[in-house]
Motif scaffolding. Structure first.
Motif, PDB file in Angstrom:
ATOM      1  N   MET A 171       7.526   8.445  10.666  1.00 43.66           N
ATOM      2  CA  MET A 171       7.218   8.762  12.165  1.00 43.66           C
ATOM      3  C   MET A 171       6.358   7.898  12.747  1.00 43.66           C
ATOM      4  SD  MET A 171       6.465  13.176  12.467  1.00 43.66           S
ATOM      5  CE  MET A 171       6.120  13.452  10.720  1.00 43.66           C
ATOM      6  N   VAL A 172       5.304   7.411  11.915  1.00 46.05           N
ATOM      7  CA  VAL A 172       4.717   6.171  12.132  1.00 46.05           C
ATOM      8  C   VAL A 172       5.411   5.082  12.628  1.00 46.05           C
ATOM      9  CG1 VAL A 172       2.946   4.457  11.341  1.00 46.05           C
ATOM     10  CG2 VAL A 172       2.426   6.974  11.024  1.00 46.05           C
ATOM     11  N   ALA A 173       6.373   4.603  11.743  1.00 44.06           N
ATOM     12  CA  ALA A 173       7.063   3.382  12.032  1.00 44.06           C
ATOM     13  C   ALA A 173       7.800   3.605  13.684  1.00 44.06           C
ATOM     14  CB  ALA A 173       8.245   3.296  11.069  1.00 44.06           C
ATOM     15  N   ARG A 174       8.313   4.812  13.781  1.00 45.70           N
ATOM     16  CA  ARG A 174       8.897   5.083  14.959  1.00 45.70           C
ATOM     17  C   ARG A 174       8.225   5.100  16.222  1.00 45.70           C
ATOM     18  NH1 ARG A 174      12.043  10.343  14.522  1.00 45.70           N
ATOM     19  NH2 ARG A 174      10.580  10.649  12.437  1.00 45.70           N
ATOM     20  N   ILE A 175       6.953   5.672  16.224  1.00 42.66           N
ATOM     21  CA  ILE A 175       5.973   5.696  17.149  1.00 42.66           C
ATOM     22  C   ILE A 175       5.338   4.333  17.440  1.00 42.66           C
ATOM     23  CG2 ILE A 175       3.759   6.494  17.777  1.00 42.66           C
ATOM     24  CD1 ILE A 175       4.411   9.216  16.224  1.00 42.66           C
ATOM     25  N   ARG A 176       5.032   3.525  16.510  1.00 35.10           N
ATOM     26  CA  ARG A 176       4.411   2.299  16.659  1.00 35.10           C
ATOM     27  C   ARG A 176       5.290   1.091  16.686  1.00 35.10           C
ATOM     28  NH1 ARG A 176      -0.951   3.812  12.735  1.00 35.10           N
ATOM     29  NH2 ARG A 176      -1.213   5.680  13.659  1.00 35.10           N
ATOM     30  N   ASN A 230      -1.954  14.878  12.743  1.00 42.77           N
ATOM     31  CA  ASN A 230      -3.153  14.067  12.691  1.00 42.77           C
ATOM     32  C   ASN A 230      -2.983  13.059  11.811  1.00 42.77           C
ATOM     33  OD1 ASN A 230      -6.387  14.152  13.005  1.00 42.77           O
ATOM     34  ND2 ASN A 230      -6.113  14.342  10.837  1.00 42.77           N
ATOM     35  N   ASP A 231      -2.376  13.213  10.581  1.00 41.58           N
ATOM     36  CA  ASP A 231      -1.928  12.158   9.422  1.00 41.58           C
ATOM     37  C   ASP A 231      -1.351  11.010  10.237  1.00 41.58           C
ATOM     38  OD1 ASP A 231      -3.704  13.709   7.602  1.00 41.58           O
ATOM     39  OD2 ASP A 231      -1.883  14.529   6.590  1.00 41.58           O
ATOM     40  N   VAL A 232      -0.401  11.365  11.040  1.00 46.13           N
ATOM     41  CA  VAL A 232       0.485  10.466  11.638  1.00 46.13           C
ATOM     42  C   VAL A 232      -0.355   9.701  12.601  1.00 46.13           C
ATOM     43  CG1 VAL A 232       2.401  10.293  13.207  1.00 46.13           C
ATOM     44  CG2 VAL A 232       2.570  11.627  11.347  1.00 46.13           C
ATOM     45  N   TRP A 233      -1.192  10.086  13.307  1.00 46.19           N
ATOM     46  CA  TRP A 233      -1.984   9.467  14.513  1.00 46.19           C
ATOM     47  C   TRP A 233      -2.943   8.708  13.902  1.00 46.19           C
ATOM     48  CZ3 TRP A 233       0.477   8.559  18.675  1.00 46.19           C
ATOM     49  CH2 TRP A 233       1.386   9.231  19.420  1.00 46.19           C
ATOM     50  N   THR A 234      -3.711   8.945  12.694  1.00 47.91           N
ATOM     51  CA  THR A 234      -4.858   8.536  12.241  1.00 47.91           C
ATOM     52  C   THR A 234      -4.433   7.329  11.163  1.00 47.91           C
ATOM     53  OG1 THR A 234      -5.428  10.321  10.777  1.00 47.91           O
ATOM     54  CG2 THR A 234      -6.438  10.243  13.028  1.00 47.91           C
ATOM     55  N   LEU A 235      -3.172   7.278  10.732  1.00 46.17           N
ATOM     56  CA  LEU A 235      -2.853   6.326   9.764  1.00 46.17           C
ATOM     57  C   LEU A 235      -3.181   4.875  10.258  1.00 46.17           C
ATOM     58  CD1 LEU A 235      -1.801   6.107   6.697  1.00 46.17           C
ATOM     59  CD2 LEU A 235       0.510   5.862   7.693  1.00 46.17           C
ATOM     60  N   ASP A 236      -3.803   4.213   9.422  1.00 44.88           N
ATOM     61  CA  ASP A 236      -4.176   2.816   9.850  1.00 44.88           C
ATOM     62  C   ASP A 236      -3.011   1.897   9.294  1.00 44.88           C
ATOM     63  OD1 ASP A 236      -5.215   0.334  10.360  1.00 44.88           O
ATOM     64  OD2 ASP A 236      -6.911   0.307   8.841  1.00 44.88           O
ATOM     65  N   THR A 237      -2.279   1.212  10.303  1.00 41.54           N
ATOM     66  CA  THR A 237      -1.025   0.201   9.912  1.00 41.54           C
ATOM     67  C   THR A 237      -1.433  -1.271  10.555  1.00 41.54           C
ATOM     68  OG1 THR A 237      -0.249   1.069  11.932  1.00 41.54           O
ATOM     69  CG2 THR A 237       0.304   2.391  10.152  1.00 41.54           C
ATOM     70  N   GLU A 243       1.071  -1.185  -0.205  1.00 45.26           N
ATOM     71  CA  GLU A 243      -0.118   0.042   0.012  1.00 45.26           C
ATOM     72  C   GLU A 243       0.875   1.501   0.075  1.00 45.26           C
ATOM     73  OE1 GLU A 243      -3.335   2.371   2.427  1.00 45.26           O
ATOM     74  OE2 GLU A 243      -2.773   0.286   3.292  1.00 45.26           O
ATOM     75  N   VAL A 244       0.563   2.155  -0.885  1.00 41.16           N
ATOM     76  CA  VAL A 244       1.430   3.298  -1.132  1.00 41.16           C
ATOM     77  C   VAL A 244       0.841   4.557  -0.559  1.00 41.16           C
ATOM     78  CG1 VAL A 244       2.812   4.745  -2.934  1.00 41.16           C
ATOM     79  CG2 VAL A 244       2.490   2.338  -2.973  1.00 41.16           C
ATOM     80  N   LEU A 245       1.564   5.274   0.089  1.00 35.42           N
ATOM     81  CA  LEU A 245       1.059   6.627   0.564  1.00 35.42           C
ATOM     82  C   LEU A 245       2.073   7.767  -0.088  1.00 35.42           C
ATOM     83  CD1 LEU A 245       0.396   7.655   4.391  1.00 35.42           C
ATOM     84  CD2 LEU A 245       1.878   9.356   2.726  1.00 35.42           C
ATOM     85  N   VAL A 246       1.607   8.681  -0.663  1.00 38.11           N
ATOM     86  CA  VAL A 246       2.349   9.787  -1.067  1.00 38.11           C
ATOM     87  C   VAL A 246       2.241  11.054  -0.558  1.00 38.11           C
ATOM     88  CG1 VAL A 246       2.946  11.047  -3.458  1.00 38.11           C
ATOM     89  CG2 VAL A 246       2.249   8.641  -3.636  1.00 38.11           C
ATOM     90  N   SER A 247       3.231  11.918  -0.185  1.00 41.97           N
ATOM     91  CA  SER A 247       2.895  13.199   0.415  1.00 41.97           C
ATOM     92  C   SER A 247       3.957  14.191  -0.359  1.00 41.97           C
ATOM     93  CB  SER A 247       3.109  13.256   1.864  1.00 41.97           C
ATOM     94  OG  SER A 247       4.577  12.887   2.356  1.00 41.97           O
ATOM     95  N   GLY A 248       3.544  15.426   0.053  1.00 45.94           N
ATOM     96  CA  GLY A 248       4.537  16.545  -0.742  1.00 45.94           C
ATOM     97  C   GLY A 248       4.090  17.129  -1.613  1.00 45.94           C
ATOM     98  N   ARG A 249       2.894  16.911  -2.436  1.00 44.39           N
ATOM     99  CA  ARG A 249       2.369  17.246  -3.627  1.00 44.39           C
ATOM    100  C   ARG A 249       0.906  16.993  -3.893  1.00 44.39           C
ATOM    101  NH1 ARG A 249       5.023  15.816  -9.616  1.00 44.39           N
ATOM    102  NH2 ARG A 249       7.000  16.531  -8.357  1.00 44.39           N
ATOM    103  N   ARG A 294      -2.676   6.597  -1.369  1.00 46.92           N
ATOM    104  CA  ARG A 294      -3.528   7.601  -0.962  1.00 46.92           C
ATOM    105  C   ARG A 294      -2.371   8.848  -0.945  1.00 46.92           C
ATOM    106  NH1 ARG A 294      -4.643   5.626   5.171  1.00 46.92           N
ATOM    107  NH2 ARG A 294      -4.730   3.775   4.189  1.00 46.92           N
ATOM    108  N   VAL A 295      -2.900   9.902  -0.717  1.00 42.61           N
ATOM    109  CA  VAL A 295      -2.285  11.152  -0.765  1.00 42.61           C
ATOM    110  C   VAL A 295      -2.227  11.946   0.254  1.00 42.61           C
ATOM    111  CG1 VAL A 295      -1.569  13.199  -2.135  1.00 42.61           C
ATOM    112  CG2 VAL A 295      -2.147  11.146  -3.366  1.00 42.61           C
TER     113      VAL A 295
END
Length: 343
Positions: free
Chosen positions: A107-112, A84-91, A33-39, A54-55
């Motif tokens: 950040m998600v990888a480190r937090i979880r 908010n994006d970090v805390w709500t991302l479903d992993t 599953e791919v997440l793209v950010s920054g554009r 998802r973007v």
């Protein structure tokens, strides 16, 4: 495995190399599953292989006329939305997070506490490779923008470190290399204004410059041929050209070195990664650099001889094998194999 793959959308280099690794991982049977950010999503091109993706907004670096604009970069940062994006991302069920310099997934990888792997050129810099001095903020940002537990760093040379060769698009491999067209030069300076680039190249009438960048429509003006974004057209012009003038990013110079096209780099001012790349290019003797749009440097470079191709291996095959093996602390074995086997 079930893999969450984060892609930094700023610039086309991250998308280009991630496209190849995502495709390989999927063909190997992994669920990606791919997440793209920054554009913005409407600005993303040729990313069908990322489906489902998802973007998110993430963080974007702002530039103006070939220079980093740190003030505007800070102003556009929406820290509340980012967190908010970090805390709500479903992993749920994720076995591995891969980040191509993408901060949300990092950040998600480190937090979880999910195993994470950094993929891209930026992940070569924790090792002793050529690095510009920069300032404390620039060095910290490069090394901590999107860190990961394990690093699949990429570079044009191994520097006796456990890093991988560049990722080269499949269309640039083949037994019948294309002979360069005499006088054809590819120009890709996306951080410069088109008018500034035109003033630089127009006096050199013996050459034909194919200039990719911010143009509303393709057009030809004398020895200048302006082109909008087209991955297929860009790669065709790259194969046909005798040399490349570009910013000191990573992917395009790697593709040019693979094909044996001479290089003139113009690093983005205030961007330590690009300044480091220009330094490495000259230290390796692979190309030249200029720190402004300098016609004297361009003339000297145009008169310089060509170079031999480096023929990099199919890097994503080795990285995908490393990922699938689960031996994530042993990247040296797979990186070494990639350098030993030429395409």
């Amino acid at each position: 495995m079930r893999i969450l793959f984060g892609v930094q959308g700023t610039g086309n280099g991250h998308i280009s190399r991630s496209r190849e690794l995502v495709s390989k991982l999927k063909s190997d049977g992994h669920e990606v599953e791919v997440l793209v950010s920054g554009r913005k999503e409407e600005e993303l091109k040729e990313i069908e292989v990322f489906q489902p993706f998802r973007v998110m907004k993430g963080m974007t670096l702002i530039t103006y006329r070939g220079r980093m604009n740190y003030m505007e970069t800070m102003f556009q940062l929406d820290l509340g939305r980012l967190m908010n994006d970090v805390w709500t991302l479903d992993t749920a069920g994720t076995d591995l997070i891969i980040t191509d310099f993408e901060p949300i997934t990092s950040m998600v990888a480190r937090i979880r506490n999910i195993p994470s792997l950094g993929f891209g050129h930026q992940y070569a810099f924790p090792y002793p490779v050529p690095m510009a001095r920069g300032n404390i903020f620039e060095r910290y940002t490069l090394l901590n923008f999107a860190p990961a537990r394990h690093n699949a760093g990429l570079h044009w040379h191994h520097f006796n470190q456990p890093i991988f060769p560049p990722v080269i698009p499949p269309s640039l491999y083949g037994s019948d290399p294309v002979a360069p067209v005499k006088g054809k030069i590819l120009v890709y300076l996306p951080f410069e204004e088109i008018d500034d680039v035109a003033r630089l190249v127009s006096p050199f009438s013996d050459c034909s410059f194919f200039v990719y960048g911010k143009v509303d429509a393709d057009r030809d003006e004398g020895n200048m041929h302006f082109r909008g974004y087209s991955r297929e057209g860009f790669l065709r012009d790259l194969m046909e050209c005798g040399g490349v003038v570009c910013n000191a990013g990573f992917e395009l110079p790697g593709e040019a070195l693979h094909l044996g096209r001479k290089l003139l780099l113009r690093p983005l001012d205030g961007q330590i990664e690009q300044e480091s790349n220009a330094m490495a290019m000259e230290q390796l003797g692979y190309g030249m650099s200029m720190h402004s749009l300098n016609s004297d440097t361009l003339r000297s470079w145009l008169e310089s001889p060509g170079r031999e191709p480096l023929h990099y291996a199919h890097t994503v095959d080795y990285i995908a094998e490393w990922i699938g093996s689960g031996r994530w602390d042993d990247q040296a074995h797979f990186a070494g194999a990639a350098w030993r086997e030429k395409s």
